[in-house]
Design a protein around this motif. Structure first.
Motif, short mmCIF file in Angstrom:
data_model
loop_
_atom_site.label_atom_id
_atom_site.label_comp_id
_atom_site.label_asym_id
_atom_site.label_seq_id
_atom_site.Cartn_x
_atom_site.Cartn_y
_atom_site.Cartn_z
N VAL A 1 0.82 -1.22 -0.03
CA VAL A 1 -0.17 -0.08 0.04
C VAL A 1 0.85 1.15 0.03
O VAL A 1 0.54 2.21 -0.89
N SER A 2 1.98 1.28 0.74
CA SER A 2 2.78 2.47 0.87
C SER A 2 3.62 2.68 -0.39
O SER A 2 3.77 3.93 -0.90
N GLY A 3 3.74 1.57 -1.27
CA GLY A 3 4.53 1.60 -2.48
C GLY A 3 3.29 2.18 -3.62
O GLY A 3 3.96 2.99 -4.56
N LEU A 4 2.38 1.55 -3.58
CA LEU A 4 1.19 2.36 -4.56
C LEU A 4 1.11 3.82 -4.27
O LEU A 4 0.64 4.47 -5.24
N VAL A 5 0.81 4.10 -2.72
CA VAL A 5 0.68 5.67 -2.48
C VAL A 5 1.99 6.43 -3.00
O VAL A 5 1.81 7.54 -3.58
N LEU A 6 3.20 5.84 -2.85
CA LEU A 6 4.30 6.69 -3.18
C LEU A 6 4.18 6.80 -4.74
O LEU A 6 4.57 7.81 -5.32
N SER B 1 3.74 10.33 -18.15
CA SER B 1 4.10 10.55 -16.68
C SER B 1 4.20 9.04 -16.11
O SER B 1 4.88 9.00 -15.28
N THR B 2 3.26 8.34 -16.84
CA THR B 2 3.40 6.90 -16.00
C THR B 2 4.79 6.29 -16.14
O THR B 2 5.53 5.73 -15.14
N LEU B 3 5.60 6.50 -17.54
CA LEU B 3 6.70 5.98 -17.67
C LEU B 3 7.73 6.65 -16.85
O LEU B 3 8.56 6.12 -16.29
N VAL B 4 7.69 8.06 -16.70
CA VAL B 4 8.84 8.73 -15.83
C VAL B 4 8.55 8.43 -14.40
O VAL B 4 9.35 8.28 -13.90
N ALA B 5 7.31 8.26 -13.97
CA ALA B 5 6.83 8.03 -12.49
C ALA B 5 7.41 6.70 -12.04
O ALA B 5 7.86 6.38 -10.99
N ALA B 6 7.28 5.81 -12.97
CA ALA B 6 7.75 4.47 -12.58
C ALA B 6 9.29 4.26 -12.64
O ALA B 6 9.82 3.63 -11.68
N ILE B 7 9.97 5.01 -13.46
CA ILE B 7 11.43 5.34 -13.28
C ILE B 7 11.73 5.76 -11.91
O ILE B 7 12.71 5.54 -11.13
N ILE B 8 11.24 6.86 -11.46
CA ILE B 8 11.41 7.83 -10.44
C ILE B 8 11.00 6.85 -9.08
O ILE B 8 11.85 6.93 -8.13
N TRP B 9 9.88 6.15 -9.49
CA TRP B 9 9.44 5.33 -8.51
C TRP B 9 10.48 4.21 -8.06
O TRP B 9 10.78 3.74 -6.83
N ALA B 10 10.84 3.65 -9.22
CA ALA B 10 11.78 2.64 -8.86
C ALA B 10 13.24 2.89 -8.23
O ALA B 10 13.77 2.31 -7.28
N ILE B 11 13.69 4.17 -8.45
CA ILE B 11 14.80 4.71 -7.71
C ILE B 11 14.48 5.13 -6.37
O ILE B 11 15.50 4.65 -5.60
N CYS B 12 13.53 5.60 -6.06
CA CYS B 12 12.91 5.89 -4.88
C CYS B 12 12.66 4.41 -3.96
O CYS B 12 13.31 4.10 -2.81
N ALA B 13 12.10 3.63 -4.52
CA ALA B 13 11.81 2.35 -3.92
C ALA B 13 13.20 1.42 -3.63
O ALA B 13 13.46 0.78 -2.67
N THR B 14 14.22 1.63 -4.57
CA THR B 14 15.35 1.11 -4.26
C THR B 14 16.17 1.53 -3.22
O THR B 14 16.65 0.84 -2.21
N ILE B 15 15.94 2.78 -3.15
CA ILE B 15 16.87 3.50 -1.92
C ILE B 15 16.34 3.15 -0.72
O ILE B 15 16.88 3.00 0.09
N ILE B 16 14.79 3.20 -0.64
CA ILE B 16 14.03 2.93 0.60
C ILE B 16 14.45 1.45 1.03
O ILE B 16 14.82 1.03 2.34
N LEU B 17 14.04 0.60 0.22
CA LEU B 17 14.24 -0.92 0.57
C LEU B 17 15.78 -1.36 0.61
O LEU B 17 15.88 -2.33 1.58
N SER B 18 16.84 -0.60 0.16
CA SER B 18 18.24 -1.26 0.40
C SER B 18 18.54 -0.55 1.69
O SER B 18 19.55 -1.19 2.17
#
Length: 97
Positions: free
Chosen positions: A4-9, A56-73
């Motif tokens: 849920v937090s990943g979807l909200v992000l 927007s979806t493509l750019v948001a997916a890239i930014i989200w992947a970077i943010c998720a990687t930083i958070i999860l790592s």
């Protein structure tokens, strides 16, 4: 980070990128030379919402992947952010308080 937090992000990042993309390449009625009576010349003639939503979806997916990687790592933790925001505060973790 949970599902849920990943979807909200992702939703927050997508909304911000979409709002940034909205004014890009807007062709106004004044630019087209065909102003509909009763409307402003700055009203959009061609807004390309579908393309903007896709980009927007493509750019948001890239930014989200970077943010998720930083958070999860764990590269950056909440304690690091608190240290940046309040550099003179005494650390509270590990002191029993």
């Amino acid at each position: 980070m949970g599902i849920v937090s990943g979807l909200v992000l992702f939703a927050v990042i997508w909304s911000m990128t979409f709002l940034i993309a909205l004014p890009i390449r807007v062709q106004t009625q004044g630019d087209a030379g065909e102003v509909v009576p009763g409307t402003h010349a700055g009203a959009p003639e061609q807004h390309h919402l579908g393309r903007k939503a896709l980009w927007s979806t493509l750019v948001a997916a890239i930014i989200w992947a970077i943010c998720a990687t930083i958070i999860l790592s764990g590269w950056v933790s909440v304690a690091d952010i608190e240290g940046w925001l309040h550099p003179n505060a005494a650390p509270t973790h590990g002191t029993g308080g």
